[in-house]
Design an enzyme around this catalytic site. Sequence first.
Site, mmCIF file in Angstrom:
data_model
loop_
_atom_site.group_PDB
_atom_site.id
_atom_site.type_symbol
_atom_site.label_atom_id
_atom_site.label_comp_id
_atom_site.label_asym_id
_atom_site.label_seq_id
_atom_site.Cartn_x
_atom_site.Cartn_y
_atom_site.Cartn_z
ATOM 1 N N TYR A 47 189.478 73.845 23.808
ATOM 2 C CA TYR A 47 190.719 75.558 23.470
ATOM 3 C C TYR A 47 191.443 74.877 24.701
ATOM 4 O O TYR A 47 192.631 76.019 23.597
ATOM 5 C CB TYR A 47 189.730 76.489 22.823
ATOM 6 C CG TYR A 47 189.313 77.017 22.741
ATOM 7 C CD1 TYR A 47 188.557 75.811 21.711
ATOM 8 C CD2 TYR A 47 187.251 77.634 23.772
ATOM 9 C CE1 TYR A 47 186.982 76.246 20.791
ATOM 10 C CE2 TYR A 47 186.499 78.450 21.996
ATOM 11 C CZ TYR A 47 185.445 77.207 20.742
ATOM 12 O OH TYR A 47 185.446 78.031 20.490
ATOM 13 N N HIS A 105 179.112 70.587 22.339
ATOM 14 C CA HIS A 105 179.940 71.717 21.114
ATOM 15 C C HIS A 105 179.799 71.033 19.709
ATOM 16 O O HIS A 105 178.978 72.012 19.506
ATOM 17 C CB HIS A 105 181.467 71.410 20.844
ATOM 18 C CG HIS A 105 182.154 72.237 20.870
ATOM 19 N ND1 HIS A 105 183.703 72.108 20.840
ATOM 20 C CD2 HIS A 105 182.012 73.158 19.518
ATOM 21 C CE1 HIS A 105 183.861 73.758 20.813
ATOM 22 N NE2 HIS A 105 184.227 74.127 19.449
#
Length: 275
Positions: A47, A105
């Site tokens: 991110y 992730h």
Amino acid sequence: MSFTSHDGLTLPDVGFGTYKLNGLAGAQTMAEALDSGYRLLDSAFNYENEGAVGEAVRRSSVAREEVTVTSKLPGRHHAHAKAVPAIEESVLRTGLDHLDLILIHWPNPSQDLYVEAWQALVEARERGLVRHIGVSNFLPEHIDRLIAETGVTPAVNQIEMHPYFPQAAQRAYDAEHGIITEAWSPLGRANEMLTDPVLVRIAEAHDVGVGEVILSWHVALGALPLPKASSAERRRKNLEAPQVALSEAEIAEISGLARPDGRTNDQDPAVYEEF
Ligand SMILES: NC(=O)C1=CN([C@@H]2O[C@H](COP(=O)(O)OP(=O)(O)OC[C@H]3O[C@@H](n4cnc5c(N)ncnc54)[C@H](OP(=O)(O)O)[C@@H]3O)[C@@H](O)[C@H]2O)C=CC1
Ligand SMILES: O=C(O)C(=O)[C@@H](O)[C@H](O)C(=O)CO
């Protein structure tokens, strides 16, 4: 209300998603989220906002130890030799002395390095860089393998979940193993689900918005939603959503909205991979 994992990690009933919240503006939004009552920030290496997360923790009036700072290890750093410095980099980017939770992730099964990545997370926990470790987008077969090969069960599995994709089987698996299920894109990224006639009717019956009905449904099913909202008003409503008392019939009706192709972005972790 809170959720507790097999290894004693306790999380609030609603967390704050931070994807697309970057830089100083992102840090300010996250700090305001903390000041308004949120206690969990969900970030990721990919991110590019772990620095903003750390700054938000410092800017807010909330004590560091009350906040669960989460990040995620990306697919391109699954190999053990890459995972170790990547986890260290995540901590350094926050400017904090530890993360509270780090997740793998995506499993990226064709790459087949997620067990190595998991070993690196276990070691990071032993070194005190992170307090708890978990996974994201893992299917039962992936978690079974982590447990069989390392003996360590994740504390959290963060998966896509919303009324069009309720994830009953994965949630049941997680619950059997004492794994907290977190729900990503709990509002379907504000897609057409927010105008679904069933959800609109239930929202009107409770005199609340559809978003609150959806998030209350998540919590009623034992999953921790991570809504992202730029608007302060939406953040407040989302945090208060678990107070909407849905009946068993309403919960069942919402779960009945499940669609065979209900994923928001067609990201099936058996085949979809991110790096
Ligand atoms: N592990 C993974 O692979 C993934 C993790 N995530 C995590 O999950 C978080 C949440 O998912 P995300 O994809 O951001 O999408 P969400 O489902 O949280 O939807 C966010 C959108 O919904 C809007 N919104 C927020 N609250 C309301 C409300 N009460 N009523 C109507 N609209 C509302 C927001 O508007 P606005 O912002 O304009 O206020 C924004 O446009 C991410 O931020 C990230 O932390 C997400 C995807 C994948
Ligand atoms: O937001 C996340 O955590 C993701 O994994 C994103 O990459 C998300 O899947 C996405 O936006 C893909 O286009």
